[in-house]
Design an enzyme around this catalytic site. Structure first.
Site, short mmCIF file in Angstrom:
data_model
loop_
_atom_site.label_atom_id
_atom_site.label_comp_id
_atom_site.label_asym_id
_atom_site.label_seq_id
_atom_site.Cartn_x
_atom_site.Cartn_y
_atom_site.Cartn_z
N TYR A 23 0.82 -1.22 0.00
CA TYR A 23 0.00 0.00 0.00
C TYR A 23 0.85 1.26 0.00
O TYR A 23 0.31 2.37 0.10
CB TYR A 23 -0.93 0.02 1.22
N LYS A 27 3.81 -14.12 5.64
CA LYS A 27 4.07 -15.17 4.65
C LYS A 27 5.59 -15.20 4.44
O LYS A 27 6.10 -15.00 3.33
CB LYS A 27 3.30 -14.85 3.36
N ASP A 61 -2.10 -17.58 5.59
CA ASP A 61 -3.15 -18.47 5.05
C ASP A 61 -3.67 -19.41 6.14
O ASP A 61 -4.88 -19.60 6.30
CB ASP A 61 -2.66 -19.24 3.81
#
Ligand code: NAD
Length: 357
Positions: free
Chosen positions: A126, A193, A226
């Protein structure tokens, strides 16, 4: 005691003005004495011939130091930068705080959710480092990547960069543990991640785990994002504070909203060392704008967070208690919660409870 606190109010776009009016009605009912400084941003400002984020609005927030804003529309793919992202970066509002708790009278799959998403607000994908395909900048970047790392990026690719820094991570980590301690939270779960992106998410994880901050009794754990997403859907009550980089924080806060009854219920705060801007998690909802159908509770609870920030703790508790009471009774509720009441009717009912408390 009128005017004890000066607060900038940015109604915003779409349902923004409707929910902003509702929040103002409820906060005024607390009698803490807020002097509202109303300023524009977004499509509303552009329609008046101003910039998307007018200097006057930024100057007002810098002066009052505290603001509450409605959502602002970001036209998709039009080249406009999100006003929300720009505001967070301009004022260095590096921490987004989004509590999600099960509410009385709002039946959901899990009845025992009480967690807080803390999202890093200024870095990651972002940051706004974008290269459109075919531009000289994208060509220069492709060339550089070929030379530096023997990477071949396809000529028709758009590229977004994901910077995550040690300094940016360290301050959000410290913020999260301070928040957890101040709010009697017992566990912080880091989502990342790191296996796939060791230099960005891995840095976030290592910096967080290695930080020499005194964590007191607060437990820390980490999960791949996840895995974390699946666990949140399955057993949300096992989580307390979630600490996430920008993109995952954005996505998982909507998921958490879904866990407790939807976007109309989840408040939020954007906090920096100097300024704080409170806003609901939801967007401008163009599909229901101007129809009096928007649920004002997310904006009203953002107002309760603002009151806490102003150390008006009793008023904050009264607003939260009034929201719970109106939801528990169930007679007055908007369409997203199965009711037929208007935004204003819900606000009036909550304001009535605030005065009665
Ligand atoms: P959205 O949150 O506006 O709407 C998603 C769905 O939730 C819609 O069906 C909407 O009707 C419903 N909804 C949202 N808030 C509600 C409320 N208070 N009461 C009842 N129903 C509600 O998300 P979107 O459609 O993806 O985004 C619309 C616009 O808002 C986009 O331009 C987006 O960029 C912008 N946006 C702004 C902010 C912000 O200002 N902080 C945040 C998210 C999205």
């Amino acid at each position: 005691m009128a005017g004890r606190h000066r607060v900038t109010l940015v109604p915003g776009d779409g349902i923004g003005p409707e929910v902003a009016e509702a929040a103002r009605l409820v906060l005024d009912a607390t009698d803490v004495g807020i002097e509202w400084v109303v300023r524009r941003a977004g499509a509303t400002a552009v329609a008046d011939g101003d910039e998307l984020l007018p200097q006057e609005t930024l100057a007002s927030i810098r002066e009052t130091r505290v603001a509450i804003k409605g959502p602002i529309t970001t036209p998709v793919g039009s080249g406009f930068r999100s006003v929300n992202v720009a505001l967070r970066q301009e004022l260095d509002l590096f921490a987004a705080v989004r509590p999600a708790r099960s509410l009385p009278g709002v039946p959901t799959r899990h009845g025992d959710v009480d967690l807080v998403v803390i999202r890093e607000n200024t870095e990651d994908l972002y940051r706004g480092i974008e290269f459109a395909p075919g531009t000289p900048q994208a060509e220069a970047l492709r060339e550089e990547l070929r030379t530096l790392a023997n990477f071949e990026v396809r000529p028709d690719a758009g590229v977004t960069l994901k910077p995550i820094s040690v300094a940016g991570t360290r301050r959000i980590v410290r913020f999260a543990f301070e928040y957890a301690a101040a709010n009697r939270r017992s566990r912080v779960t880091l989502g990342h991640k790191a296996s796939i992106m060791p230099t960005s998410d891995g840095l976030f994880l290592r910096t967080a785990l290695d930080d020499p901050i005194d964590r007191g009794e607060i437990l820390v754990e980490d999960l791949q994002v996840d895995h974390l997403t699946g666990e949140l859907v399955r057993r949300p009550s096992r989580f307390d504070v979630l600490l996430l980089p920008n993109l995952y924080g954005d996505i998982l806060s909507d998921l958490c909203a879904g866990l407790v009854g939807g976007l109309g219920l989840i408040p939020g705060a954007n906090i920096g060392w100097e300024y704080a801007v409170f806003e609901p998690v939801h967007g401008s909802a163009p599909d229901i704008a101007g129809q009096g159908k928007a649920n004002p509770i997310a904006m009203i609870l953002s107002g309760a967070m603002l009151l806490r920030h102003l150390t008006e703790l009793d008023a904050a508790r009264r607003v939260e208690g009034a929201v719970d009471e109106v939801l528990r009774t169930g007679a007055v509720r908007t369409a997203d919660l199965g009711g037929t009441s208007s935004t204003r009717e819900v606000a009036i009912a909550i304001a009535h409870e605030v005065r009665a408390a």
